[in-house]
Design a protein around this motif. Structure first.
Motif, PDB file in Angstrom:
ATOM      1  N   SER A 140     -63.219 100.030 -36.520  1.00 28.19           N
ATOM      2  CA  SER A 140     -63.374  98.796 -35.748  1.00 28.19           C
ATOM      3  C   SER A 140     -64.548  98.895 -34.780  1.00 28.19           C
ATOM      4  N   SER A 141     -65.049 100.119 -34.519  1.00 29.23           N
ATOM      5  CA  SER A 141     -66.083 100.420 -33.515  1.00 29.23           C
ATOM      6  C   SER A 141     -65.575 100.306 -32.082  1.00 29.23           C
ATOM      7  N   TYR A 142     -64.275 100.105 -31.901  1.00 29.06           N
ATOM      8  CA  TYR A 142     -63.719  99.980 -30.552  1.00 29.06           C
ATOM      9  C   TYR A 142     -62.525 100.910 -30.365  1.00 29.06           C
ATOM     10  N   ASP A 143     -62.330 101.303 -29.120  1.00 29.97           N
ATOM     11  CA  ASP A 143     -61.159 102.085 -28.733  1.00 29.97           C
ATOM     12  C   ASP A 143     -59.938 101.148 -28.776  1.00 29.97           C
ATOM     13  N   PRO A 144     -58.919 101.490 -29.574  1.00 24.70           N
ATOM     14  CA  PRO A 144     -57.782 100.565 -29.732  1.00 24.70           C
ATOM     15  C   PRO A 144     -56.689 100.658 -28.654  1.00 24.70           C
ATOM     16  N   HIS A 145     -56.789 101.627 -27.721  1.00 25.68           N
ATOM     17  CA  HIS A 145     -55.687 101.860 -26.767  1.00 25.68           C
ATOM     18  C   HIS A 145     -55.698 100.852 -25.617  1.00 25.68           C
ATOM     19  N   ILE A 146     -55.687  99.580 -25.971  1.00 25.84           N
ATOM     20  CA  ILE A 146     -55.905  98.495 -24.994  1.00 25.84           C
ATOM     21  C   ILE A 146     -54.796  98.323 -23.971  1.00 25.84           C
ATOM     22  N   TRP A 147     -53.572  98.798 -24.283  1.00 24.42           N
ATOM     23  CA  TRP A 147     -52.425  98.558 -23.399  1.00 24.42           C
ATOM     24  C   TRP A 147     -52.532  99.307 -22.072  1.00 24.42           C
ATOM     25  N   PHE A 148     -53.451 100.276 -21.983  1.00 23.75           N
ATOM     26  CA  PHE A 148     -53.582 101.022 -20.725  1.00 23.75           C
ATOM     27  C   PHE A 148     -54.446 100.323 -19.682  1.00 23.75           C
ATOM     28  N   ASP A 149     -54.910  99.114 -20.002  1.00 22.58           N
ATOM     29  CA  ASP A 149     -55.462  98.242 -18.971  1.00 22.58           C
ATOM     30  C   ASP A 149     -54.487  97.065 -18.894  1.00 22.58           C
ATOM     31  N   ILE A 150     -53.794  96.956 -17.776  1.00 22.91           N
ATOM     32  CA  ILE A 150     -52.735  95.941 -17.663  1.00 22.91           C
ATOM     33  C   ILE A 150     -53.305  94.528 -17.815  1.00 22.91           C
ATOM     34  N   ASN A 151     -54.551  94.334 -17.418  1.00 30.45           N
ATOM     35  CA  ASN A 151     -55.166  93.007 -17.606  1.00 30.45           C
ATOM     36  C   ASN A 151     -55.292  92.666 -19.092  1.00 30.45           C
ATOM     37  N   ASN A 152     -55.634  93.641 -19.904  1.00 31.24           N
ATOM     38  CA  ASN A 152     -55.672  93.434 -21.358  1.00 31.24           C
ATOM     39  C   ASN A 152     -54.291  93.043 -21.870  1.00 31.24           C
ATOM     40  N   TRP A 153     -53.296  93.761 -21.363  1.00 29.81           N
ATOM     41  CA  TRP A 153     -51.928  93.543 -21.851  1.00 29.81           C
ATOM     42  C   TRP A 153     -51.436  92.160 -21.465  1.00 29.81           C
ATOM     43  N   LYS A 154     -51.845  91.697 -20.294  1.00 32.31           N
ATOM     44  CA  LYS A 154     -51.476  90.339 -19.868  1.00 32.31           C
ATOM     45  C   LYS A 154     -52.075  89.296 -20.816  1.00 32.31           C
ATOM     46  N   LEU A 155     -53.320  89.526 -21.229  1.00 36.24           N
ATOM     47  CA  LEU A 155     -53.960  88.611 -22.189  1.00 36.24           C
ATOM     48  C   LEU A 155     -53.197  88.629 -23.515  1.00 36.24           C
ATOM     49  N   ALA A 156     -52.799  89.826 -23.923  1.00 34.32           N
ATOM     50  CA  ALA A 156     -52.061  89.967 -25.181  1.00 34.32           C
ATOM     51  C   ALA A 156     -50.702  89.256 -25.092  1.00 34.32           C
ATOM     52  N   ILE A 157     -50.074  89.304 -23.928  1.00 27.86           N
ATOM     53  CA  ILE A 157     -48.787  88.624 -23.726  1.00 27.86           C
ATOM     54  C   ILE A 157     -48.971  87.106 -23.862  1.00 27.86           C
ATOM     55  N   GLN A 158     -50.018  86.586 -23.219  1.00 25.82           N
ATOM     56  CA  GLN A 158     -50.274  85.136 -23.298  1.00 25.82           C
ATOM     57  C   GLN A 158     -50.575  84.705 -24.729  1.00 25.82           C
ATOM     58  N   PHE A 159     -51.342  85.512 -25.420  1.00 29.08           N
ATOM     59  CA  PHE A 159     -51.727  85.237 -26.810  1.00 29.08           C
ATOM     60  C   PHE A 159     -50.492  85.231 -27.715  1.00 29.08           C
ATOM     61  N   THR A 160     -49.662  86.260 -27.557  1.00 32.72           N
ATOM     62  CA  THR A 160     -48.447  86.381 -28.364  1.00 32.72           C
ATOM     63  C   THR A 160     -47.507  85.206 -28.078  1.00 32.72           C
ATOM     64  N   THR A 161     -47.401  84.833 -26.811  1.00 35.02           N
ATOM     65  CA  THR A 161     -46.558  83.693 -26.426  1.00 35.02           C
ATOM     66  C   THR A 161     -47.026  82.420 -27.122  1.00 35.02           C
ATOM     67  N   GLU A 162     -48.335  82.163 -27.105  1.00 32.93           N
ATOM     68  CA  GLU A 162     -48.888  80.963 -27.749  1.00 32.93           C
ATOM     69  C   GLU A 162     -48.582  80.975 -29.254  1.00 32.93           C
ATOM     70  N   LYS A 163     -48.732  82.136 -29.880  1.00 37.70           N
ATOM     71  CA  LYS A 163     -48.468  82.237 -31.324  1.00 37.70           C
ATOM     72  C   LYS A 163     -46.990  81.962 -31.620  1.00 37.70           C
ATOM     73  N   LEU A 164     -46.097  82.498 -30.799  1.00 37.56           N
ATOM     74  CA  LEU A 164     -44.660  82.273 -31.016  1.00 37.56           C
ATOM     75  C   LEU A 164     -44.317  80.794 -30.841  1.00 37.56           C
ATOM     76  N   LYS A 165     -44.930  80.167 -29.860  1.00 41.73           N
ATOM     77  CA  LYS A 165     -44.689  78.734 -29.617  1.00 41.73           C
ATOM     78  C   LYS A 165     -45.143  77.885 -30.811  1.00 41.73           C
TER      79      LYS A 165
END
Ligand SMILES: [Zn+2]
Length: 305
Positions: free
Chosen positions: A126-151
């Motif tokens: 991917s050319s990127y470091d995948p361990h994104i959950w260790f930045d809480i701001n990243n994880w917050k974005l992922a939560i919002q994204f997942t919420t929108e998809k579930l809705k």
């Protein structure tokens, strides 16, 4: 073994098209997740209105994880699959690709994060470091994204998803404040984090730690003798007090590093076990994202202080 699993997957996917028609609209949304971090997130958002199955338990290394036949059944029967992406689940990528071609909703939560904010890495396709959950701001974005998809996928429960998501995001904001307060107590020159593999770069970036992993970003390649010697010299030079084992990586690599430091006439302690690519036992506090983060930070601060 893998080829065999793949064959079963292909077979099951052909049966899947018949199954889809018979799905009862009142049935709960059937969600499958990969890592325990994502499972915990979706559990918080979906609560009891979804049926949730996480593939990877505590202590499981996602870099090396291969789908079992049981997993394939779960994946084929899912209404939606949430995974990390950026090649974290390196051996499942091909399976997800196949699912996508069969119109099973397969969502990489890392898709929401702006590429310019990701840490580059030559180790991943991917050319990127995948361990994104260790930045809480990243994880917050992922939560919002997942919420929108579930809705979108399950609009009848949109209100529940939204309400749960807001409450969870508030918890993460509290977590951020707590962590910042703890880390501020550690002098900047003591913020050197030596671990088994490079899972903590996002953590390091967020909280100004110099992060060094013995095995690089993925656990798929083992550390060589030279890597161990080089890192031992670094530990002595920087006067690092403690190094850390990871729950999802065998501890022999960190023990070899400790022995190398000792052979040069110095001491470094093992500061404890950090949760890197998997949460703790689901029955414990560390079995949640918030608990895992709190535990890691406490372990790091206590050992390096
Ligand atoms: Zn990793």
């Amino acid at each position: 073994m893998y080829k065999h699993t793949f064959l079963i997957l292909t077979l099951m996917l052909s049966l899947f098209s018949c199954k889809k028609v018979t799905k009862d609209p009142n049935e709960k949304l059937n969600v499958v997740t990969t890592t325990s971090m994502i499972t915990d997130m979706v559990k918080n958002i979906g609560g009891n209105v979804i049926e949730l199955q996480g593939l990877m338990g505590n202590g499981v290394d996602p870099h090396l994880y291969k789908a079992s036949e049981g997993d394939v059944t779960k994946l084929v029967n899912a209404d939606v699959i949430f995974y990390n992406g950026l090649h974290l689940e390196g051996k499942l990528e091909e399976v997800f690709e196949k699912m996508r071609h069969q119109n099973i909703k397969t969502i990489a939560i890392s898709d929401v994060i702006d590429k310019s904010t990701l840490i580059s890495s030559e180790y991943f396709a991917s050319s990127y470091d995948p361990h994104i959950w260790f930045d809480i701001n990243n994880w917050k974005l992922a939560i919002q994204f997942t919420t929108e998809k579930l809705k979108e996928i399950d609009p009848k429960n949109a209100e529940t998803y939204e309400k749960n998501s807001k409450a969870y995001l508030a918890k993460l904001s509290t977590l951020q404040q707590d962590i910042l307060q703890k880390i501020t107590s550690l002098a900047p020159e003591k913020r050197i984090l030596v671990t088994a593999h490079d899972a903590f770069n996002y953590f390091g970036k967020a909280y100004q730690f110099n992060v060094v992993g013995l095995q690089g970003l993925s656990t798929a390649t083992e550390a060589g003798v030279q890597d161990v010697q080089k890192l031992a010299a670094f530990i002595i030079e920087k006067n690092v007090k403690a190094i850390f084992v990871e729950s999802s990586v065998p501890k022999r690599t960190i023990e070899a590093l400790q022995a190398a430091v000792k052979s040069k006439g110095h001491e470094v302690t093992i500061g404890g076990t950090l949760y890197s690519d998997a949460l703790g036992n689901p029955d414990t506090v560390e079995g949640t994202y918030v608990g895992m983060f709190t535990y890691n930070v406490k372990t790091i601060i206590d050992a390096l202080q």
